[in-house]
Design a protein around this motif. Sequence first.
Motif, short mmCIF file in Angstrom:
data_model
loop_
_atom_site.label_atom_id
_atom_site.label_comp_id
_atom_site.label_asym_id
_atom_site.label_seq_id
_atom_site.Cartn_x
_atom_site.Cartn_y
_atom_site.Cartn_z
N ALA A 80 0.24 5.25 1.27
CA ALA A 80 -0.68 6.04 2.08
C ALA A 80 -0.20 7.49 2.18
CB ALA A 80 -0.81 5.44 3.48
N LEU A 113 -0.08 3.20 7.68
CA LEU A 113 -0.37 4.61 7.43
C LEU A 113 0.65 5.56 8.04
CD1 LEU A 113 -4.24 4.69 8.13
CD2 LEU A 113 -3.05 4.10 6.00
N HIS A 141 -5.98 9.77 6.32
CA HIS A 141 -5.11 9.34 5.22
C HIS A 141 -5.94 8.86 4.03
CE1 HIS A 141 -2.26 9.12 8.58
NE2 HIS A 141 -1.28 9.08 7.68
N CYS A 195 -10.18 6.01 2.17
CA CYS A 195 -9.73 6.97 3.18
C CYS A 195 -10.03 6.39 4.56
CB CYS A 195 -10.42 8.31 3.00
SG CYS A 195 -9.87 9.24 1.56
N SER A 222 -8.73 2.08 -3.61
CA SER A 222 -8.33 3.25 -2.84
C SER A 222 -9.43 3.59 -1.83
CB SER A 222 -8.07 4.45 -3.75
OG SER A 222 -6.97 4.20 -4.60
N ASN A 235 0.82 -1.20 0.00
CA ASN A 235 0.00 0.00 0.00
C ASN A 235 0.86 1.25 0.00
OD1 ASN A 235 0.12 -0.50 3.27
ND2 ASN A 235 -0.19 1.68 2.82
N GLU A 250 -4.88 1.45 11.11
CA GLU A 250 -4.14 0.39 10.46
C GLU A 250 -4.75 -0.96 10.83
OE1 GLU A 250 -0.13 0.91 11.78
OE2 GLU A 250 0.25 2.61 10.45
N TRP A 264 -5.34 6.11 1.07
CA TRP A 264 -4.41 5.03 0.77
C TRP A 264 -4.90 4.19 -0.40
CZ3 TRP A 264 -6.99 0.44 1.39
CH2 TRP A 264 -8.01 0.37 2.34
#
Length: 249
Positions: free
Chosen positions: A38, A127, A51, A97, A95, A36, A101, A53
Amino acid sequence: MSLRTKMIKSSDDSEAKDSAQKLKGIEISVPIVYGNVAFWLGKKASEYQSHKWTLYIRGATNEDLGVVIKRAVFQLHTSFNNPTRVVDAPPFELSECGWGEFEIAITLYFHNDVCDKPLHLYHHLKLYPEDESGPLSTKKPIVVESYDEIVLSKPSEAFLARVHNHPAVGVPRLPADLALPPAEDVDRRKRGDTKDHPLSQWFTNFSEADELLKLTAARQQVQGHIARLRRQLSMVGGQHQPLKPATEF
C-alpha cells in the motif's frame, strides 16, 4: 505468519477408475505468499482516496502459479463497486484505491487434475504503519505478507509430469523406475511470472532456511522461559521450611 496447508482430493468413481495413475506416498509442495503493498498518495490523497494498494497471490520465489492455480476470487468490502473480484489468469492480483483497512476473503481454485477443493485464505488489508503516530511516506509502502505451503498428496502422473522441474513447485526425489508421460512444452516465463513485477523490490524474501531460523529462535526462547521458571521454583522451594509443631506430645 507461516502456514502449511494440506489439500486432499476428494475420492469419487472417476478417481477410483483412475487410481492406477495416482502416485501414492508422494507429496508435492507449492509455496505461496499472499498479502498487500500500500502506497500513501501524499498530496494527492483525499478523504476517501488516501492510498493505492495492490493485493496479490504470488509464488514464494515470484514464479508463475498458473501451473497449479486456475482462478482466484477476492471478496472486498461491500463499499467497493463489484466487491467480488474474479481473476482467471496469473498474475493473481488486483489494485484499488481507498482509505480503510478491512479483512479480505481469498478463495483459490485449482486445475481439475490438482485438487477439486478450493482453498480459503484471509488477509487483513493494511494501509497504515503499526505506529499510527509515525509519519506516512509516499516512497516506502506498507507491506504485509503471509507465507503458506500448499501440500498436494497422491498426484496424478499427468499433473506430476506437468509440474516436474517447475520452479514454483517442490517435487520430492522420484523413484528411479518411475516413467512419467511427456509433459507439454510450457514457457516458464509467462505473464504470471512476477520476477520482473514492478513491486518485487518490496516483496518479502521467504525461504526454508529463514523459517528454520525462526523456529529455532522460538524454541530457544521457550526453553529460556522454562529454565527461568525452574530456577524460580527451586528458589521458592529452598526458602520453604517445614513448620515445627507448637506443642510436642
